[in-house]
Enzyme design. Sequence first.
Site, PDB file in Angstrom:
ATOM      1  N   SER A  13      50.826 -11.862  17.446  1.00 44.89           N
ATOM      2  CA  SER A  13      49.808 -10.813  17.389  1.00 44.89           C
ATOM      3  C   SER A  13      48.619 -11.278  16.566  1.00 44.89           C
ATOM      4  O   SER A  13      48.731 -11.533  15.356  1.00 44.89           O
ATOM      5  CB  SER A  13      50.401  -9.553  16.757  1.00 44.89           C
ATOM      6  OG  SER A  13      49.362  -8.646  16.465  1.00 44.89           O
ATOM      7  N   HIS A  38      49.537 -11.438  21.910  1.00 41.76           N
ATOM      8  CA  HIS A  38      49.503  -9.983  21.749  1.00 41.76           C
ATOM      9  C   HIS A  38      48.196  -9.547  21.094  1.00 41.76           C
ATOM     10  O   HIS A  38      47.781 -10.102  20.080  1.00 41.76           O
ATOM     11  CB  HIS A  38      50.691  -9.579  20.878  1.00 41.76           C
ATOM     12  CG  HIS A  38      50.945  -8.111  20.771  1.00 41.76           C
ATOM     13  ND1 HIS A  38      51.696  -7.404  21.684  1.00 41.76           N
ATOM     14  CD2 HIS A  38      50.584  -7.209  19.826  1.00 41.76           C
ATOM     15  CE1 HIS A  38      51.776  -6.140  21.317  1.00 41.76           C
ATOM     16  NE2 HIS A  38      51.101  -5.981  20.187  1.00 41.76           N
ATOM     17  N   ASP A  40      46.257  -6.122  19.626  1.00 39.79           N
ATOM     18  CA  ASP A  40      46.398  -4.732  19.209  1.00 39.79           C
ATOM     19  C   ASP A  40      45.040  -4.051  19.221  1.00 39.79           C
ATOM     20  O   ASP A  40      44.174  -4.368  18.412  1.00 39.79           O
ATOM     21  CB  ASP A  40      46.978  -4.677  17.795  1.00 39.79           C
ATOM     22  CG  ASP A  40      48.436  -5.087  17.781  1.00 39.79           C
ATOM     23  OD1 ASP A  40      49.229  -4.471  18.513  1.00 39.79           O
ATOM     24  OD2 ASP A  40      48.772  -6.025  17.037  1.00 39.79           O
ATOM     25  N   MET A  42      43.045  -0.798  18.466  1.00 45.11           N
ATOM     26  CA  MET A  42      43.194   0.440  17.672  1.00 45.11           C
ATOM     27  C   MET A  42      41.863   1.189  17.622  1.00 45.11           C
ATOM     28  O   MET A  42      40.808   0.563  17.494  1.00 45.11           O
ATOM     29  CB  MET A  42      43.640   0.100  16.254  1.00 45.11           C
ATOM     30  CG  MET A  42      44.925  -0.708  16.210  1.00 45.11           C
ATOM     31  SD  MET A  42      45.492  -0.919  14.521  1.00 45.11           S
ATOM     32  CE  MET A  42      46.874  -2.030  14.764  1.00 45.11           C
ATOM     33  N   HIS A  71      48.047  -4.326  23.835  1.00 47.79           N
ATOM     34  CA  HIS A  71      48.738  -3.131  23.321  1.00 47.79           C
ATOM     35  C   HIS A  71      47.672  -2.121  22.900  1.00 47.79           C
ATOM     36  O   HIS A  71      46.997  -2.296  21.886  1.00 47.79           O
ATOM     37  CB  HIS A  71      49.614  -3.574  22.133  1.00 47.79           C
ATOM     38  CG  HIS A  71      50.371  -2.466  21.474  1.00 47.79           C
ATOM     39  ND1 HIS A  71      51.065  -2.667  20.295  1.00 47.79           N
ATOM     40  CD2 HIS A  71      50.579  -1.159  21.816  1.00 47.79           C
ATOM     41  CE1 HIS A  71      51.657  -1.526  19.944  1.00 47.79           C
ATOM     42  NE2 HIS A  71      51.373  -0.603  20.834  1.00 47.79           N
ATOM     43  N   MET A  73      46.519   1.060  21.312  1.00 47.06           N
ATOM     44  CA  MET A  73      46.878   2.140  20.378  1.00 47.06           C
ATOM     45  C   MET A  73      45.671   3.052  20.259  1.00 47.06           C
ATOM     46  O   MET A  73      45.005   3.137  19.220  1.00 47.06           O
ATOM     47  CB  MET A  73      47.283   1.541  19.025  1.00 47.06           C
ATOM     48  CG  MET A  73      48.699   1.018  19.044  1.00 47.06           C
ATOM     49  SD  MET A  73      49.006  -0.090  17.681  1.00 47.06           S
ATOM     50  CE  MET A  73      48.300  -1.539  18.395  1.00 47.06           C
ATOM     51  N   MET A 142      58.282   0.362  19.077  1.00 46.02           N
ATOM     52  CA  MET A 142      57.666   0.050  17.788  1.00 46.02           C
ATOM     53  C   MET A 142      58.755   0.067  16.716  1.00 46.02           C
ATOM     54  O   MET A 142      59.523   1.026  16.611  1.00 46.02           O
ATOM     55  CB  MET A 142      56.600   1.093  17.408  1.00 46.02           C
ATOM     56  CG  MET A 142      55.314   1.071  18.219  1.00 46.02           C
ATOM     57  SD  MET A 142      54.258  -0.390  18.103  1.00 46.02           S
ATOM     58  CE  MET A 142      54.216  -0.787  16.385  1.00 46.02           C
ATOM     59  N   ASP A 180      58.021  -4.619  18.172  1.00 43.74           N
ATOM     60  CA  ASP A 180      56.714  -4.871  17.553  1.00 43.74           C
ATOM     61  C   ASP A 180      56.678  -4.235  16.168  1.00 43.74           C
ATOM     62  O   ASP A 180      56.754  -3.007  16.044  1.00 43.74           O
ATOM     63  CB  ASP A 180      55.628  -4.276  18.467  1.00 43.74           C
ATOM     64  CG  ASP A 180      54.216  -4.591  18.007  1.00 43.74           C
ATOM     65  OD1 ASP A 180      54.050  -5.313  17.011  1.00 43.74           O
ATOM     66  OD2 ASP A 180      53.277  -4.110  18.675  1.00 43.74           O
TER      67      ASP A 180
HETATM   68  C1  DX5 Z   1      51.235  -2.877  14.389  1.00 44.65           C
HETATM   69  C2  DX5 Z   1      50.910  -3.751  15.570  1.00 44.65           C
HETATM   70  C3  DX5 Z   1      51.637  -5.043  15.556  1.00 44.65           C
HETATM   71  C4  DX5 Z   1      51.331  -5.914  14.375  1.00 44.65           C
HETATM   72  C5  DX5 Z   1      52.595  -6.609  13.994  1.00 44.65           C
HETATM   73  O1  DX5 Z   1      50.680  -1.619  14.585  1.00 44.65           O
HETATM   74  O2  DX5 Z   1      51.202  -3.114  16.804  1.00 44.65           O
HETATM   75  O3  DX5 Z   1      51.463  -5.772  16.782  1.00 44.65           O
HETATM   76  O4  DX5 Z   1      50.345  -6.879  14.641  1.00 44.65           O
HETATM   77  O5  DX5 Z   1      52.410  -7.274  12.797  1.00 44.65           O
HETATM   78  P1  DX5 Z   1      53.635  -7.708  11.904  1.00 44.65           P
HETATM   79  O6  DX5 Z   1      54.454  -8.681  12.720  1.00 44.65           O
HETATM   80  O7  DX5 Z   1      53.001  -8.356  10.712  1.00 44.65           O
HETATM   81  O8  DX5 Z   1      54.429  -6.486  11.567  1.00 44.65           O
HETATM   82 ZN    ZN Z   2      51.216  -4.368  18.789  1.00 41.88          ZN
END
Ligand code: DX5
Ligand code: ZN
Length: 228
Positions: A13, A38, A40, A42, A71, A73, A142, A180
């Site tokens: 990620s 990956h 993220d 947000m 992903h 969010m 998650m 994740d």
């Molecule tokens: C958290 C994200 C993850 C995050 C994971 O909200 O969806 O993808 O990057 O990071 P680690 O592996 O450090 O928990």
């Molecule tokens: Zn994620």
Amino acid sequence: MIKKMNKAIVSPSILSADHANFEKAVIEIDASGASWLHMDIMDGSFVPNLTFGPQLVHALRKKTKAFFDVHLMITQPSRLFREFADAGADAITFHYEAEVHSQKFLAEIRSFGLKAGIAIVPSTPVSILEEVLPFIDIALIMTVNPGFSGQELIPECLEKVKKMSKMRKDAGLSFRISVDGGINEATAEKAADAGADVFVIGSAFFNSSGKKGLVDRIQGDGIKENPA
Ligand code: DX5
Ligand code: ZN
């Protein structure tokens, strides 16, 4: 006949990478042998943090052939998913909690030739996904509350992975189960035992001085029997 589980995949990620140098992160991911990458996304509403948008997906698309595991969010993800599809996403995973018409949206993602994923936060039960199982390519469980990397995995979430794995087996399906949040070598092993086959890894990947070894040990070299 014993059903086989999918080959393990590591999906680093880039949330945990140096945000001033995503190109370096992509080079490191490619060199590590990780199969996926990956991202993220947000929106500061669905989760209490902001990251990046389709422009970054588009820019990185020119730098690597890696499978882009996006992903979302964000609230009402169906409003914005075309931008991510056009930018070069290979899979789009959205949150069950953020979209009323999950089945319709999953089918729409597939209609664009992309893999369709649905994610649930720790407080959402896996049973809620029962009716959409035939429409998903990835179930993302998650293992932390989403928003930030560097959190510790919530052990109870691994029970949800086990339940999801049983649901998959009972339905005779082979979609992927992704975990994740708080995944490192030790927690990946536990998640694999519970039935996960995609391991999203942020901090543990980017903090590692031996990324290829880490990926090799988790991705292994073959198909194992489904533990469910
Ligand atoms: C958290 C994200 C993850 C995050 C994971 O909200 O969806 O993808 O990057 O990071 P680690 O592996 O450090 O928990
Ligand atoms: Zn994620």
